[in-house]
Every structure is written in C-alpha cells, then in structure tokens.
Write a protein that holds these residues in place. Structure first.
Motif, PDB file in Angstrom:
ATOM      1  N   LYS A 177       2.823  21.176  -5.580  1.00 58.82           N
ATOM      2  CA  LYS A 177       3.526  21.525  -6.692  1.00 58.82           C
ATOM      3  C   LYS A 177       3.711  20.399  -7.582  1.00 58.82           C
ATOM      4  N   ALA A 178       4.033  19.160  -6.944  1.00 60.52           N
ATOM      5  CA  ALA A 178       4.144  18.148  -7.593  1.00 60.52           C
ATOM      6  C   ALA A 178       3.242  17.371  -8.338  1.00 60.52           C
ATOM      7  N   VAL A 179       2.033  17.703  -7.796  1.00 64.23           N
ATOM      8  CA  VAL A 179       1.043  16.949  -8.523  1.00 64.23           C
ATOM      9  C   VAL A 179       0.700  17.907  -9.538  1.00 64.23           C
TER      10      VAL A 179
ATOM     11  N   ALA B 118       0.680  -1.351  -0.095  1.00 58.74           N
ATOM     12  CA  ALA B 118       0.145  -0.040   0.081  1.00 58.74           C
ATOM     13  C   ALA B 118       0.921   1.339   0.121  1.00 58.74           C
ATOM     14  N   SER B 119       0.486   2.261  -0.545  1.00 56.45           N
ATOM     15  CA  SER B 119       1.047   3.629  -0.586  1.00 56.45           C
ATOM     16  C   SER B 119      -0.010   4.575   0.306  1.00 56.45           C
ATOM     17  N   ILE B 120       0.617   5.354   1.218  1.00 54.18           N
ATOM     18  CA  ILE B 120      -0.358   5.921   2.245  1.00 54.18           C
ATOM     19  C   ILE B 120       0.311   7.463   2.147  1.00 54.18           C
ATOM     20  N   GLY B 121      -0.816   8.433   2.415  1.00 52.24           N
ATOM     21  CA  GLY B 121      -0.596   9.550   2.398  1.00 52.24           C
ATOM     22  C   GLY B 121      -1.091  10.054   3.872  1.00 52.24           C
ATOM     23  N   VAL B 122      -0.285  10.929   4.531  1.00 53.43           N
ATOM     24  CA  VAL B 122      -0.753  11.275   5.939  1.00 53.43           C
ATOM     25  C   VAL B 122      -0.858  12.739   6.009  1.00 53.43           C
ATOM     26  N   VAL B 123      -2.059  13.147   6.591  1.00 52.07           N
ATOM     27  CA  VAL B 123      -2.192  14.630   6.749  1.00 52.07           C
ATOM     28  C   VAL B 123      -2.512  14.759   8.606  1.00 52.07           C
ATOM     29  N   ILE B 124      -1.978  15.652   9.079  1.00 55.82           N
ATOM     30  CA  ILE B 124      -2.293  16.229  10.501  1.00 55.82           C
ATOM     31  C   ILE B 124      -3.181  17.383  10.273  1.00 55.82           C
ATOM     32  N   TYR B 125      -4.278  17.102  11.012  1.00 53.86           N
ATOM     33  CA  TYR B 125      -5.401  18.543  11.029  1.00 53.86           C
ATOM     34  C   TYR B 125      -5.154  18.805  12.596  1.00 53.86           C
TER      35      TYR B 125
ATOM     36  N   ILE C  90      14.791  14.783 -19.067  1.00 50.09           N
ATOM     37  CA  ILE C  90      13.979  14.467 -18.025  1.00 50.09           C
ATOM     38  C   ILE C  90      14.000  12.845 -17.600  1.00 50.09           C
ATOM     39  N   SER C  91      14.441  12.688 -16.331  1.00 54.81           N
ATOM     40  CA  SER C  91      14.877  11.393 -15.950  1.00 54.81           C
ATOM     41  C   SER C  91      13.547  10.552 -15.973  1.00 54.81           C
ATOM     42  N   PRO C  92      13.704   9.077 -16.317  1.00 55.74           N
ATOM     43  CA  PRO C  92      12.854   8.289 -16.550  1.00 55.74           C
ATOM     44  C   PRO C  92      12.162   8.046 -15.142  1.00 55.74           C
ATOM     45  N   ALA C  93      12.961   7.946 -13.986  1.00 53.98           N
ATOM     46  CA  ALA C  93      12.132   8.001 -12.696  1.00 53.98           C
ATOM     47  C   ALA C  93      10.942   8.780 -12.501  1.00 53.98           C
ATOM     48  N   GLU C  94      11.030   9.882 -13.334  1.00 53.73           N
ATOM     49  CA  GLU C  94       9.792  10.996 -13.187  1.00 53.73           C
ATOM     50  C   GLU C  94       8.806  10.783 -14.203  1.00 53.73           C
ATOM     51  N   PHE C  95       9.389  10.391 -15.341  1.00 50.37           N
ATOM     52  CA  PHE C  95       7.940  10.275 -16.259  1.00 50.37           C
ATOM     53  C   PHE C  95       7.653   8.870 -16.357  1.00 50.37           C
ATOM     54  N   ILE C  96       8.542   7.921 -16.455  1.00 55.34           N
ATOM     55  CA  ILE C  96       8.042   6.530 -16.480  1.00 55.34           C
ATOM     56  C   ILE C  96       6.706   6.224 -15.622  1.00 55.34           C
ATOM     57  N   PRO C  97       6.683   6.241 -14.362  1.00 52.18           N
ATOM     58  CA  PRO C  97       5.574   6.306 -13.461  1.00 52.18           C
ATOM     59  C   PRO C  97       4.068   6.836 -14.229  1.00 52.18           C
TER      60      PRO C  97
ATOM     61  N   TYR D 247       2.281  11.079  -3.697  1.00 50.81           N
ATOM     62  CA  TYR D 247       3.647  11.098  -3.896  1.00 50.81           C
ATOM     63  C   TYR D 247       4.323   9.887  -3.148  1.00 50.81           C
ATOM     64  N   ALA D 248       3.918   9.199  -2.150  1.00 48.23           N
ATOM     65  CA  ALA D 248       4.456   8.036  -1.732  1.00 48.23           C
ATOM     66  C   ALA D 248       4.341   6.785  -2.912  1.00 48.23           C
ATOM     67  N   LYS D 249       3.452   6.793  -3.735  1.00 47.68           N
ATOM     68  CA  LYS D 249       3.406   6.002  -4.888  1.00 47.68           C
ATOM     69  C   LYS D 249       4.500   6.339  -6.050  1.00 47.68           C
ATOM     70  N   SER D 250       4.521   7.622  -6.035  1.00 51.50           N
ATOM     71  CA  SER D 250       5.625   7.943  -7.174  1.00 51.50           C
ATOM     72  C   SER D 250       6.891   7.642  -6.676  1.00 51.50           C
ATOM     73  N   MET D 251       7.246   7.476  -5.239  1.00 45.93           N
ATOM     74  CA  MET D 251       8.407   7.201  -4.665  1.00 45.93           C
ATOM     75  C   MET D 251       8.719   6.053  -4.675  1.00 45.93           C
ATOM     76  N   GLY D 252       7.981   4.993  -5.125  1.00 51.88           N
ATOM     77  CA  GLY D 252       8.317   3.567  -5.289  1.00 51.88           C
ATOM     78  C   GLY D 252       7.373   2.769  -4.504  1.00 51.88           C
ATOM     79  N   ARG D 253       6.194   3.241  -4.052  1.00 51.99           N
ATOM     80  CA  ARG D 253       5.293   2.225  -3.523  1.00 51.99           C
ATOM     81  C   ARG D 253       5.667   1.608  -2.370  1.00 51.99           C
ATOM     82  N   ASN D 254       4.613   1.190  -1.516  1.00 52.33           N
ATOM     83  CA  ASN D 254       4.703   0.397  -0.118  1.00 52.33           C
ATOM     84  C   ASN D 254       5.735   1.541   0.925  1.00 52.33           C
ATOM     85  N   ARG D 255       4.927   2.528   0.755  1.00 56.43           N
ATOM     86  CA  ARG D 255       5.652   3.522   1.790  1.00 56.43           C
ATOM     87  C   ARG D 255       4.609   4.496   2.237  1.00 56.43           C
ATOM     88  N   TYR D 256       4.859   5.235   3.057  1.00 55.66           N
ATOM     89  CA  TYR D 256       3.964   6.509   3.383  1.00 55.66           C
ATOM     90  C   TYR D 256       4.769   7.635   3.283  1.00 55.66           C
ATOM     91  N   ALA D 257       3.947   8.702   3.232  1.00 60.17           N
ATOM     92  CA  ALA D 257       4.368  10.328   2.984  1.00 60.17           C
ATOM     93  C   ALA D 257       3.343  11.095   3.904  1.00 60.17           C
TER      94      ALA D 257
END
Length: 848
Positions: A566-568, A521-528, A619-626, A548-558
C-alpha cells in the motif's frame, strides 16, 4: 631470417621486412612474444633448428622426410609451387624433357630442387644440378651462363627483378607454405599461429589480407604468366605429358611409374590424413594399429614411424587415462555391427583434458571376414570451452562475475521446490546501495565499477556455501538464502542477522583510486514461501521492502509486510500529485524560531516546507521530500523556497528596517544536479539583500556522500557571502575528516541526542564533544529539538548558546512569527552581526 623477397626481405641496411616477417611480428605483438631474427642462408636453417639454436622457421614447405624431425603448423599460410626459369634469350622448353643435358641451379636442401631432381631421374633425364646458397645466386647463375636454368619457389623468385630471366611453363608440386619447429619443442607457438591463421584467412579486414595486398597482390598480378585455372590445367597436362613421354621414351619404366604414382597417391592420402587436426586410428580384428595420423601419434606420445606397429593394449599401457577411447569396440567386430558415435572426455599424453566426438565405424576388407574398426575422434575441446564460456556469460554478470537474474531465478525456483518438499524456509535480501549515483556522477563510471566489484567481494565473505549472491544490474544485489528453519519466524531472525551484517560490512570505508568513499545500503527482506511463493513475487516484494527501508532513512533493512505494498501505491499517487502541486503552487513555508538563552532573544528562523494538499490537508515533508529527491522535483521546489525566503527578507527590511537571518535546507540532489550557485547569485542580485541573512543548511549525509562535490559547491556559496550550517551532525560515520575542509559558520546538534539529556551518558558525551570541538573551530552551535526546561538548562551549562525546538515554538506561520517576535526583535538594537537594520541594508544596496 633469410633473404627470400617478398616473403622475407633483408635490405642493404640489414632491416627485416616481408610478408611472413610482418605477419609473425603482428602475432608476436598481440601475444607478447619477443622475436630475435637470426640471419642465415637457407642450407643453414634446418641444421641450426635441429641443434636448438633456432625456435621457429617462418617460411618452409612441407615434406614427409622433414616431418620426421620437424613439427609444422596445420593451417597453410600461402600456397607455392616449383617454377623453372631460363635466360630471356633462350628458347622456352615445352616440358621437362627439354631440360635434358642442361645444367640447373638449385638452392641446397630446398624441396623444389630435390623434387625436380627426382623427376629427372624418373624420366632418365641427365641434368647436372649446381647447388647454390641463395635464391639470388640461383637466378644470377642464369645471367652469368653458369647454369641453363634455375628452379625455386614461385613465391620468391620473381621478386628479384632480374631482367635476364624469364618463366617457363614447367611448374610442379603445389605445396602449402608453413611454419616449423624442431620436433616436440614449440607446439604451443605453432598452435597459436594456427589460431590466428584460422581467424584471419577468411577476414578481409585482417592483418593477413592487408599484408598480402602489400607484398603479394600487385606483384602476383604483374608477374602472373598464367591464370590460376591454366596453371592447374598445365599440371594435368604435365601429368598426361609424363605418361605420353614414358610411353614414347621409356616404356620399360611404365610399371615403375605406375608404382611411383601409387606411392605418391599414398603419400598424398597420408599427408591429407596427417593434416586433419583430429584423431584418425584404424585397428584390425587383432587390435593391431594399421593406420594412425599425426594427431593420434602425438596424442599417445608415440612417433609416427612406430605407432603402426603398436596394438591397442600397448596404447592403453602407454596412456591409461585414455582407456575409454576403446570402449564398446567388441560389439563392432560382428559383421552386422553398426557405427557408434558418442562424446567422451579423456586425457592425452601430457595429461591435458580433451573432449572428443568419437565415431567408430566397422569395415571389412577383401582379405578378412572379421571387421576392422576405424576410429575418428573430432577434437571439440575448444568448442566445448567456448560453449561453457557462453553459458557462463549468459548466467553471470560480466563486471562482478556474480550470477545474474537468469541464474538467480533458476536457483530460487529450485529452492522453492525444496521448501515445499522438506518444509523449510528460504529468504531473499534485496540490496540497493545508497547514493551510488552520486559516486558515479562525481568520480566517474570506472570508480563506480570498482566500488561495485568491492561490494561483491564483501558480500561473498558474508554468506554460506550454497547460498547465492546475484547482481541484477546497476547498484542492485540480491542474496538468496537456502534451507533456513522450518519456522518462518526463526528463518526471519536468521535473515535479519545477515541483513544487519550486510549493513555493517557495506558501511565500512572504501578506497577507490585514492579516494575514501562511504556507501551504505537499504535492504528488503522476504521469507519464502511465507511472504511469496513464486520467483517473480519474491523479488518484487523484496524490492518493495527495500524501498520501504530507503524511505525510512536508508542504511537499514525492512522485512516485507502487506502494508508496504500500500505504501508503494501511495508513493506513486503522491509522485503524480506532487507534480501537480508544483504547478499549482500548493506549497507553504512555516518558520521555527531560533533563539538565544532562555528564549529571550530572537535572532533567526528555519524555513520549513509544507505541502497543503486539497483533500488530505498538510502532508509531512518526511513523506514527500524523498519522492521529490528521487524524481529531481526537489530542484524546482528548492528554488521556489529560496526565492520565497529571499523576497521575504527583502520585505522585512523594507517594512521593519531590520530582518532576522533565515535558514534554508539544501538537498543532496540540489548540490549535485542543479545550477545552485548561479541561481542564488541571481536571487541576491535581484533582491539586493545582504547575503549573510541567508543561511544554507546541509546534512551530514551530504558531506559523506557528496564529499568532493560538496566541498567545491559550498566554497563557491561561501564566496557569495551566505552563511553555512551543518545539520544532523554526529549521526553519520566519519564526517570529521571533511569538517575542516568546509567553510562552515554553524553546527547543529541533532535532536536524537538532545532528547535523551540529561540522563543518558552516551548522548551527554557526544553533545559535550561536539560543543567543545565546535567552539575550538570557531563555529556557532545550535541545538534542535529542545522540548523541556531540563534539556535547555543542561545545554546552557555545556556552553550551547543557540536553541530551536517546541519548548520555544513549533513551526509557525509568517503572521504568527511577525506578531510574536518583531515588536521586540533583537535586531532592533543592531548588536548582532547576523541582524541587519534598514539603514545598513540601504547603504549596502547603494554600494552594490
């Protein structure tokens, strides 16, 4: 079961059929009941029921006398009435008086025979009655002359097709056809029959209507002597005739007749009241019960014959849990009192929770100044349950029973209000399953649904009571955490610990329909309210962090940061320009050599895709391949790379007489969604290159998440003669299970292990294990990411024979590779089977 066609039919072979038979069997099939039909004549039915030898009478008319020892269902199945029949050659009597002195056949203990007998007694008409056992005997007695007339229900008599019998205009006593059981034995069965009757009686497509048309409609139309309006008109006329007959013949019985009429009216009123499926209860000023219907009697567990002698105090003593039924009655005893209406929850004699809409109305009789009170309790238990179910369905996901977005928004709204009041923080974890679409496409939606249900169970075992787990739809879940620390940084630490636990828990192996699956799973965390302060912005920013977590390789949280938005935006811009780049052929290929020990033997290269942007440069493939994978642009891009590589190999063979093999990376999307095998077959046919010069590389992630598909596709590719390699080995969870199933030629050690050797014991152990295992399986081993001489020497010592990395060369252009390597290319002596010279190439082409 007794023969009463067409309602109940027993044929000569002993088979059962008929309207009520098939109606009951239809209900039984849906409810899972087993029916045992006991064949009897009617006089035996009620005694055996009271002796508990029968559970259900499926064809019976209601009477007050029987109601003392039988329970009836409330919804009438059909309506019948008493009908008198005579011989076809006899003169038809105009009314009941014409039966005077005539012998009449009647079924023993049947309602209509009993009623006709009482009518004859009322008019002082002497009519000898002959008791018979069956409907058929009753009508046969007319034919044989043993009786002048026969009386029975109109629903069964006409179906015997006796040509010697005809109808008379003497009809009486319309009654509902019902089901019955012994008193207080099988009320659940009667309630179930009522439920189906309510559903079916007004549904023209229901089994009730189809059976009615099958057994009753045609026969009724054929035998109906009088239209329905005329029958009821005759009933009125018969009543008037009764009165006139009394005046003319029995004037002295007028008082008795009027008294009987009042009693009949009273019986009818009581019958109507008893048929009402709600509580009706009347008490006088002293609290004595002066009227109660069957529902009220059953509710308090008191017989109908006894309840009107009870007081309110007696009812409360008998059923303390229902004391709230009599609240507020004191204020109704004033002459200026007004009606009270309210909704209450109470308990009946069986301790079932019942919801009643209670109306209490005061009324004053001519004999009393103090009002009495009528209580009407409408049973709304079912409707309240339906209301609760509808509310639950509106707020919960039907597959996992988790709260949906509607309920989640409400709980976040409440949590935000509490955070503002008490100063603590909350958190939202936006969870998206990695590669879930792969499982859905390969194993089917049912397997996908089962996996989602298992994910929901695992998540419920992680969070605290009071927190919320919600499913937004698809493979997206949200965990909402309440009342975390007032310090946002401490709250973030707690939320991240839970996110780590979620990642670990969801990454464990699943077993679905006998298939072992993995789904990270890829997880996004927000503190409100630190990161967002509205329901909409909280979920939106958690979604952004998840991507963002998914773009960083999945199976992680951000954890959400402003820069992620801006990344979106950047992602959307690149997606648009990526389509344009594909149309304008703005992609280029770089080649990174693969060499043997000490870098002195060049045997092949890996083709690496680059995007030459007109304003941003490379442009790096790490950015456009996903992005390309997410939008399936990777399929045409991948086909372009394969085509370029195959034609480049063809060019080298023609230009130099020999060619190295070239490795091309395959995406999971290519394996799952494109016609990959056919496309490569066509390329090999067009270029006529030896297939072993094309090496296809898949990642371990593909093996894990595309297990079933990857095995099939790679086997098909292997049949074409191409070489197969696995990349990033050792970074997944459990690929060894699938490794033996795959037709691999080469295994690549991931750079994440190479960078820490020599010196890191864990990396050294993994590398040593992977090399040993590969050699045992007959696979070549290549290490990528070799950047230092120490790394190279360590790998050589551990028996690794092939290398790739910046220590030798970075990815270089086609011209640089030809200039540096082709003059002393190892393939020129043709010792390596992976290298093909021009003469071999020409021979293969000719043979092909």
């Amino acid at each position: 079961m007794f023969n009463a066609p067409p309602i109940m039919i027993v044929d000569q072979e002993g088979n059962n059929s008929g309207f009520m038979v098939e109606l009951l069997e239809t209900i039984a099939e849906r409810e899972g009941w087993d029916i045992e039909w006991v064949r009897l004549n009617w006089p035996q039915v009620i005694p055996k029921t009271l002796n508990h030898e029968l559970d259900l009478i499926p064809f019976i008319a209601y009477s007050e006398d029987r109601a003392e020892y039988l329970d009836y269902n409330e919804e009438g199945i059909l309506t019948g009435w008493g009908q008198v029949y005579i011989h076809k050659d006899d003169e038809v009597p105009e009314n009941i008086i014409g039966l005077s002195g005539k012998k009449i056949a009647a079924i023993k203990n049947e309602v209509y025979g009993i009623k006709l007998k009482s009518l004859c007694e009322l008019f002082d008409i002497e009519c000898p009655f002959v008791e018979v056992q069956t409907y058929k005997e009753a009508l046969a007695s007319i034919e044989s002359g043993d009786a002048y007339a026969a009386v029975t229900s109109n629903l069964v008599s006409y179906s015997h097709n006796n040509p010697h019998v005809k109808l008379t205009p003497i009809v009486f006593e319309p009654r509902k056809v019902l089901f019955a059981t012994a008193k207080n034995t099988n009320n659940d069965i009667l309630q179930t029959i009522d439920r189906y009757t309510k559903l079916w009686r007004f549904d023209a497509s229901s089994p009730y209507y189809s059976l009615k048309e099958k057994y009753l409609q045609g026969i009724i139309e054929e035998h109906k002597v009088f239209p329905t309006w005329l029958i009821y008109a005759l009933l009125v006329a018969v009543g008037l005739l009764f009165i006139s007959a009394l005046i003319a013949v029995l004037l002295k019985r007028q008082v008795k007749k009027q008294t009987q009429d009042l009693e009949d009216q009273s019986d009818q009123i009581r019958q109507i009241i008893n048929l009402v499926p709600h509580m009706i209860l009347a008490t006088n000023a002293n609290g004595k019960i002066i009227l109660a219907n069957r529902y009220a009697a059953n509710f308090f567990g008191i017989s109908m014959t006894d309840i009107e002698g009870y007081c309110k105090k007696d009812l409360v003593d008998n059923l303390p849990n229902a004391e709230n039924l009599f609240e507020d009655e004191a204020i109704l005893l004033r002459r200026d009192a007004h009606a009270i209406q309210k909704e209450i929850e109470t308990f009946d004699i069986e301790n079932n929770k019942v919801t009643l809409n209670v109306s209490k109305v005061p009324f004053i009789t001519r004999y009393s100044r103090i009002p009495s009170v009528v209580t009407v309790g409408v049973d709304i238990t079912e409707s309240k349950e339906y209301e609760r179910q509808i509310q639950h369905m509106a707020q919960h996901d039907s597959l996992t029973e988790l709260p949906n977005r509607l309920l989640l928004n409400d709980r976040i709204h409440q949590s935000l209000a509490l955070t503002r009041r008490y100063g603590h923080s909350g958190a939202v974890l936006f969870i998206d399953l990695d590669y879930f679409k792969t499982i859905n496409d390969s194993l089917g939606h049912m397997a996908g649904d089962t996996l989602l249900q298992e994910v929901a169970k695992r998540l419920q075992g992680i969070v605290r009571d009071g927190d919320t787990i919600s499913r937004l739809g698809g493979d997206e879940f949200i965990i909402q955490l309440n009342q975390l620390s007032g310090d946002p940084d401490k709250a973030e630490k707690v939320a991240c610990q839970i996110a780590e636990k979620v990642n670990y828990t969801l990454a464990q192996e699943y077993t679905v329909d006998g298939n072992k699956l993995f789904s990270t799973a890829s997880i996004g965390v927000v503190i409100y309210p630190r990161d967002a302060d509205t329901e909409e912005s909280i979920i939106q920013r958690a979604d952004t962090a998840m991507y963002y977590a998914k773009s960083m390789g999945r199976n992680r949280y951000a954890v959400f940061k402003k820069a992620m938005e801006k990344a979106v935006v950047r992602k959307h811009v690149l997606e648009k320009e990526l389509r344009k780049a594909l149309a304008e052929s703005r992609f280029i290929i770089r080649y990174q050599p693969q060499v043997t020990q000490e870098g002195d033997k060049f045997i092949g290269a890996e083709a690496l895709l680059r995007w030459s942007h007109p304003t941003e440069g490379i442009i790096s493939p790490a950015e456009f391949i996903p992005i390309a994978e997410e939008n399936h642009l990777i399929i045409p891009i991948g086909e372009w790379v394969l085509k370029q590589v195959c034609y480049q190999i063809k060019h080298w063979l023609e230009q130099y007489g020999h060619s190295p093999f070239i490795t091309v990376n395959l995406s999971a999307v290519q394996i799952r969604n494109s016609d990959l095998v056919n496309y490569i077959q066509k390329l090999l046919d067009q270029t006529k290159i030896p297939p072993q010069l094309l090496e296809l590389e898949v990642t371990e992630t593909v093996l894990l998440h595309e297990a079933r598909v990857s095995v099939d596709v790679l086997n098909e590719l292997k049949k074409l003669g191409v070489r197969l390699s696995i990349d990033d080995f050792g970074t997944g969870y459990s690929s060894l299970t699938y490794l033996k199933k795959l037709p691999l030629d080469k295994l690549k050690i991931d750079r994440s292990f190479v960078k820490d050797v020599p010196g890191d014991p864990d990396s050294e152990t993994i590398i040593r294990t992977v090399i040993g295992m590969s050699l045992d399986m007959g696979l070549e081993v290549i290490a990528e990411g070799v950047e230092t001489k120490d790394q190279l020497q360590y790998l050589v010592k551990e028996r690794c024979s092939l290398f790739q990395g910046f220590y030798f060369d970075p990815p270089i252009s086609l011209e640089q590779m030809e200039e540096k390597y082709f003059d002393h290319f190892e393939g020129s002596n043709n010792k390596d089977p992976k290298v093909v010279r021009l003469d071999q190439y020409s021979k293969r082409s000719t043979n092909k």
